[in-house]
Design an enzyme around this catalytic site. Structure first.
Site, PDB file in Angstrom:
ATOM      1  N   ASP A  51       0.818  -1.204   0.000  1.00 57.22           N
ATOM      2  CA  ASP A  51       0.000   0.000   0.000  1.00 57.22           C
ATOM      3  C   ASP A  51       0.863   1.270   0.000  1.00 57.22           C
ATOM      4  O   ASP A  51       0.404   2.328   0.408  1.00 57.22           O
ATOM      5  CB  ASP A  51      -0.951  -0.006   1.203  1.00 57.22           C
ATOM      6  CG  ASP A  51      -0.198  -0.155   2.518  1.00 57.22           C
ATOM      7  OD1 ASP A  51       1.035  -0.342   2.460  1.00 57.22           O
ATOM      8  OD2 ASP A  51      -0.832  -0.091   3.576  1.00 57.22           O
ATOM      9  N   HIS A 254      21.502  -0.867 -19.714  1.00 55.32           N
ATOM     10  CA  HIS A 254      20.573  -0.391 -18.676  1.00 55.32           C
ATOM     11  C   HIS A 254      20.899  -0.988 -17.312  1.00 55.32           C
ATOM     12  O   HIS A 254      20.015  -1.402 -16.574  1.00 55.32           O
ATOM     13  CB  HIS A 254      19.124  -0.691 -19.077  1.00 55.32           C
ATOM     14  CG  HIS A 254      18.665   0.165 -20.214  1.00 55.32           C
ATOM     15  ND1 HIS A 254      17.573  -0.123 -20.992  1.00 55.32           N
ATOM     16  CD2 HIS A 254      19.157   1.316 -20.707  1.00 55.32           C
ATOM     17  CE1 HIS A 254      17.420   0.808 -21.916  1.00 55.32           C
ATOM     18  NE2 HIS A 254      18.375   1.699 -21.770  1.00 55.32           N
ATOM     19  N   ASP A 271      25.817   7.318 -15.995  1.00 54.70           N
ATOM     20  CA  ASP A 271      24.793   7.973 -16.822  1.00 54.70           C
ATOM     21  C   ASP A 271      23.711   8.428 -15.853  1.00 54.70           C
ATOM     22  O   ASP A 271      22.938   7.611 -15.352  1.00 54.70           O
ATOM     23  CB  ASP A 271      24.252   6.964 -17.840  1.00 54.70           C
ATOM     24  CG  ASP A 271      23.203   7.559 -18.762  1.00 54.70           C
ATOM     25  OD1 ASP A 271      22.674   8.641 -18.452  1.00 54.70           O
ATOM     26  OD2 ASP A 271      22.905   6.925 -19.790  1.00 54.70           O
ATOM     27  N   ASP A 282      20.435  14.890 -18.744  1.00 55.81           N
ATOM     28  CA  ASP A 282      20.918  13.540 -19.092  1.00 55.81           C
ATOM     29  C   ASP A 282      22.388  13.652 -19.479  1.00 55.81           C
ATOM     30  O   ASP A 282      22.705  14.170 -20.557  1.00 55.81           O
ATOM     31  CB  ASP A 282      20.054  13.022 -20.259  1.00 55.81           C
ATOM     32  CG  ASP A 282      20.316  11.565 -20.583  1.00 55.81           C
ATOM     33  OD1 ASP A 282      21.125  10.921 -19.895  1.00 55.81           O
ATOM     34  OD2 ASP A 282      19.701  11.073 -21.554  1.00 55.81           O
ATOM     35  N   HIS A 361      23.461   1.294 -30.024  1.00 54.49           N
ATOM     36  CA  HIS A 361      22.322   2.194 -29.817  1.00 54.49           C
ATOM     37  C   HIS A 361      22.463   3.438 -30.686  1.00 54.49           C
ATOM     38  O   HIS A 361      23.486   3.649 -31.320  1.00 54.49           O
ATOM     39  CB  HIS A 361      22.151   2.543 -28.329  1.00 54.49           C
ATOM     40  CG  HIS A 361      23.321   3.235 -27.688  1.00 54.49           C
ATOM     41  ND1 HIS A 361      23.594   4.568 -27.898  1.00 54.49           N
ATOM     42  CD2 HIS A 361      24.275   2.790 -26.838  1.00 54.49           C
ATOM     43  CE1 HIS A 361      24.662   4.910 -27.183  1.00 54.49           C
ATOM     44  NE2 HIS A 361      25.106   3.838 -26.537  1.00 54.49           N
ATOM     45  N   HIS A 365      18.589  11.530 -28.448  1.00 56.11           N
ATOM     46  CA  HIS A 365      17.125  11.637 -28.393  1.00 56.11           C
ATOM     47  C   HIS A 365      16.782  13.055 -27.980  1.00 56.11           C
ATOM     48  O   HIS A 365      17.579  13.734 -27.329  1.00 56.11           O
ATOM     49  CB  HIS A 365      16.551  10.629 -27.388  1.00 56.11           C
ATOM     50  CG  HIS A 365      17.271  10.627 -26.056  1.00 56.11           C
ATOM     51  ND1 HIS A 365      16.987  11.524 -25.058  1.00 56.11           N
ATOM     52  CD2 HIS A 365      18.298   9.867 -25.590  1.00 56.11           C
ATOM     53  CE1 HIS A 365      17.783  11.290 -24.026  1.00 56.11           C
ATOM     54  NE2 HIS A 365      18.604  10.304 -24.321  1.00 56.11           N
ATOM     55  N   HIS A 372      13.491  10.989 -22.572  1.00 57.77           N
ATOM     56  CA  HIS A 372      13.352  10.674 -24.000  1.00 57.77           C
ATOM     57  C   HIS A 372      12.127  11.441 -24.446  1.00 57.77           C
ATOM     58  O   HIS A 372      11.006  10.951 -24.364  1.00 57.77           O
ATOM     59  CB  HIS A 372      13.182   9.166 -24.214  1.00 57.77           C
ATOM     60  CG  HIS A 372      14.381   8.376 -23.765  1.00 57.77           C
ATOM     61  ND1 HIS A 372      14.365   7.019 -23.568  1.00 57.77           N
ATOM     62  CD2 HIS A 372      15.651   8.758 -23.486  1.00 57.77           C
ATOM     63  CE1 HIS A 372      15.556   6.606 -23.180  1.00 57.77           C
ATOM     64  NE2 HIS A 372      16.352   7.650 -23.113  1.00 57.77           N
ATOM     65  N   GLU A 395      25.258  11.085 -27.562  1.00 58.61           N
ATOM     66  CA  GLU A 395      25.775  10.102 -26.609  1.00 58.61           C
ATOM     67  C   GLU A 395      26.353   8.850 -27.259  1.00 58.61           C
ATOM     68  O   GLU A 395      25.858   7.744 -27.040  1.00 58.61           O
ATOM     69  CB  GLU A 395      24.675   9.716 -25.615  1.00 58.61           C
ATOM     70  CG  GLU A 395      23.337   9.325 -26.241  1.00 58.61           C
ATOM     71  CD  GLU A 395      22.321   8.932 -25.181  1.00 58.61           C
ATOM     72  OE1 GLU A 395      22.596   8.004 -24.414  1.00 58.61           O
ATOM     73  OE2 GLU A 395      21.243   9.557 -25.132  1.00 58.61           O
ATOM     74  N   TYR A 399      31.160  -0.473 -26.467  1.00 61.27           N
ATOM     75  CA  TYR A 399      30.946  -1.495 -25.432  1.00 61.27           C
ATOM     76  C   TYR A 399      31.586  -2.787 -25.922  1.00 61.27           C
ATOM     77  O   TYR A 399      31.065  -3.438 -26.826  1.00 61.27           O
ATOM     78  CB  TYR A 399      29.443  -1.672 -25.183  1.00 61.27           C
ATOM     79  CG  TYR A 399      28.741  -0.331 -25.019  1.00 61.27           C
ATOM     80  CD1 TYR A 399      28.736   0.332 -23.787  1.00 61.27           C
ATOM     81  CD2 TYR A 399      28.157   0.295 -26.118  1.00 61.27           C
ATOM     82  CE1 TYR A 399      28.139   1.580 -23.659  1.00 61.27           C
ATOM     83  CE2 TYR A 399      27.561   1.548 -25.998  1.00 61.27           C
ATOM     84  CZ  TYR A 399      27.557   2.181 -24.768  1.00 61.27           C
ATOM     85  OH  TYR A 399      26.973   3.418 -24.652  1.00 61.27           O
ATOM     86  N   ARG A 416      30.703   5.565 -22.540  1.00 63.31           N
ATOM     87  CA  ARG A 416      29.737   6.448 -23.202  1.00 63.31           C
ATOM     88  C   ARG A 416      30.033   7.872 -22.751  1.00 63.31           C
ATOM     89  O   ARG A 416      30.437   8.082 -21.587  1.00 63.31           O
ATOM     90  CB  ARG A 416      28.296   6.040 -22.860  1.00 63.31           C
ATOM     91  CG  ARG A 416      27.248   6.949 -23.481  1.00 63.31           C
ATOM     92  CD  ARG A 416      25.829   6.347 -23.538  1.00 63.31           C
ATOM     93  NE  ARG A 416      25.247   6.076 -22.239  1.00 63.31           N
ATOM     94  CZ  ARG A 416      25.139   4.867 -21.708  1.00 63.31           C
ATOM     95  NH1 ARG A 416      25.571   3.800 -22.368  1.00 63.31           N
ATOM     96  NH2 ARG A 416      24.586   4.692 -20.516  1.00 63.31           N
ATOM     97  N   GLU A 418      28.032  11.570 -22.925  1.00 68.31           N
ATOM     98  CA  GLU A 418      26.718  12.120 -23.288  1.00 68.31           C
ATOM     99  C   GLU A 418      26.576  13.558 -22.823  1.00 68.31           C
ATOM    100  O   GLU A 418      26.832  13.871 -21.659  1.00 68.31           O
ATOM    101  CB  GLU A 418      25.616  11.268 -22.641  1.00 68.31           C
ATOM    102  CG  GLU A 418      24.219  11.820 -22.851  1.00 68.31           C
ATOM    103  CD  GLU A 418      23.111  10.882 -22.388  1.00 68.31           C
ATOM    104  OE1 GLU A 418      23.373  10.078 -21.459  1.00 68.31           O
ATOM    105  OE2 GLU A 418      22.015  10.953 -22.946  1.00 68.31           O
TER     106      GLU A 418
HETATM  107  N1  GLY Z   1      19.871   7.579 -19.605  1.00 71.00           N
HETATM  108  C1  GLY Z   1      19.037   7.332 -20.678  1.00 71.00           C
HETATM  109  C2  GLY Z   1      19.656   7.726 -21.925  1.00 71.00           C
HETATM  110  O1  GLY Z   1      20.794   8.109 -21.959  1.00 71.00           O
HETATM  111  O2  GLY Z   1      19.027   7.748 -22.945  1.00 71.00           O
HETATM  112 MN    MN Z   2      20.310   9.880 -23.157  1.00 63.22          MN
HETATM  113 MN    MN Z   3      21.820   9.066 -20.413  1.00 65.65          MN
END
Ligand code: GLY
Ligand code: MN
Ligand code: MN
Length: 448
Positions: A51, A254, A271, A282, A361, A365, A372, A395, A399, A416, A418
């Site tokens: 709850d 992720h 990240d 981000d 990837h 975005h 996103h 970004e 990998y 990465r 970004e």
């Molecule tokens: N952290 C989500 C992305 O970089 O898109």
């Molecule tokens: Mn991102």
């Molecule tokens: Mn990110």
């Protein structure tokens, strides 16, 4: 390069004024047309366990048009309605409930504080909404987003349909609201950009603190704790579950468990973005756990950095959005060939998308109220052209999985980098430039 001494977020900007919300609603209503009606539901509360609830987060579309932070609310825009075109249904004041859950605006407060033309108790919506739908041709709504609310809307429409013989006119066109609304959200206003710059500055400060909280023998969660300390100190929350991955965990795109050990000789990928007044940031940086990149780590790091620079250079009005990804992919592919991680010609690597073994990837975005964010990436089958006011992330990464069929020295490295980029009239502005980025600057900051 010596990093700037402080990325302190500074004073928060003024909140968005009521006039900004009015301007947004007006713009939407003009697109929708006189004989339409627009209906938006607040986000439902979500159970986390038994709850207890997840922290409440308002639906971004609802927030964009209303600024109203409470659940159990419905915004209705009725273009041209004589007694006001902006209506809110919301919870009534209730001292007993407010003792437990905190204050509610109530319909009176909603009108006074948020500038709606009129507000009603949510308990009265079944009585009132069919009358608002009556005589309107088109309903704009997010079909399929909330099953319970879909059924309610169908019920209200059916109430009008049942009265056709009494001369009532039910709406006969049902349209996707996002088609109009998300085009508006894609272009950020000056006041929105002030919120986004502040969110970015908080995230930047947190990244810098996280770098200095990293030490061999520690754990990913200790680095995460440093992020939270900065976010909350500045009234922000995470914009998404932060990814803090050391060693091979950095190759899991992720990875959010954030409970792995920090080992000497490994990299850590962080990240992590802050959300401030609903606006996301981000940022990703990748740094050495012990403060110095190895030769192989540095070679791959510099390659990702070069790919990011090439991608960011495409950010200017008139360039297709796809050029950003293409620039990153080209530089990464060239570099992977030079390092011997890929074989063959550049043309073949690009054609066969062989780079996807290490870069699977996309390069970014849109970002705004959602990390996103909404907005079409393609228009009429073509990549959309960039315009001032758009904000997106850049970004690129590499990998090299622990079981990749490459020489052992490369395996288990994940990187990465970004940043957020705003398209300006004559080019771009990097909103997240306050975090050290080139390898020497990161090493200097960590040594500081
Ligand atoms: N952290 C989500 C992305 O970089 O898109
Ligand atoms: Mn991102
Ligand atoms: Mn990110």
């Amino acid at each position: 390069m010596v990093p700037r001494p402080s990325a302190s977020p500074g004073k928060p900007p003024a909140p968005l004024p009521a006039t900004e919300y009015q301007r947004r609603r007006r713009a939407l209503v003009e697109l929708a047309g006189e004989d339409s009606i627009l209906v938006l539901a607040a986000a439902p509360e979500r159970i986390r366990s038994h709850d207890t609830h997840h922290p409440y987060r308002q639906d971004s579309d609802f927030l964009y048009l209303s600024g109203f932070p409470e659940p159990e609310a419905v915004l209705v825009l009725v273009p041209g309605r004589r007694h006001g075109e902006t209506l809110l249904f919301c919870r009534e004041r209730d001292p007993a409930r407010e003792q437990w859950d905190g204050p509610r605006a109530g319909p009176e407060g909603a009108v006074g504080t948020y500038g709606f033309d009129d507000a009603f108790p949510i308990a009265d919506i079944d009585e009132i909404l069919p009358g608002l739908l009556e005589g309107r041709s088109r309903v704009y709504y997010h079909f399929g987003r909330d099953r319970d609310f879909d059924l309610k809307l169908i019920g209200w429409v059916n109430r009008v349909r049942a009265q056709v013989r009494q001369g009532k006119q039910p709406p006969h066109e049902f349209l996707e609201l996002g088609h109009l609304l998300h085009e508006l959200r894609l272009f950020k206003s000056p006041a929105e950009l002030r919120q986004m710059r502040h969110a970015a500055a908080i995230a930047a400060e947190a990244q810098k603190a996280a770098m200095r909280a990293t030490r061999p023998g520690g754990h990913e969660y200790e680095v995460e704790a440093a992020l939270w300390a900065i976010w909350r100190r500045h009234d922000a929350v995470p914009a998404y579950s932060p990814i803090v991955g050391a060693g091979a965990n950095a190759c899991v795109l992720h990875h959010t468990a954030n409970n792995g050990p920090l080992r000497e000789g490994e990299l850590l990928l962080c990240d992590a973005g802050a959300e401030f007044r609903g606006y996301a940031s981000d940022i990703t940086r990748t740094w050495p756990v012990a403060g110095r990149y190895s030769k192989e780590q540095r070679a791959l790091y510099d390659l990702v950095l070069a790919a990011q620079a090439a991608a960011i250079a495409e950010a200017r009005p008139g360039r297709p959005y796809s050029a950003v990804h293409e620039a990153a992919v080209r530089v990464l592919s060239e570099g992977l060939l030079d390092l011997g991680l890929l074989k063959g010609s550049l043309r073949k690597v690009l054609e066969a998308e062989a780079y996807k073994a290490f870069y699977m990837h996309k390069t970014g975005h849109w970002i705004g109220l959602d990390v996103h964010d909404v907005g079409d990436y393609r228009v009429g089958g073509e990549s959309r052209l960039l315009e001032p006011g758009m904000v997106f992330t850049v970004e690129p990464g590499l990998y090299i999985a622990p079981d990749a069929k490459v020489p052992a020295k490369w395996r288990g490295i994940g990187i990465r980098i970004e940043d957020e980029v705003l398209v300006t009239a004559d080019g771009h502005e990097v909103l997240t430039a306050a975090v050290p980025k080139d390898a020497a600057a990161i090493e200097a900051w960590m040594a500081g």
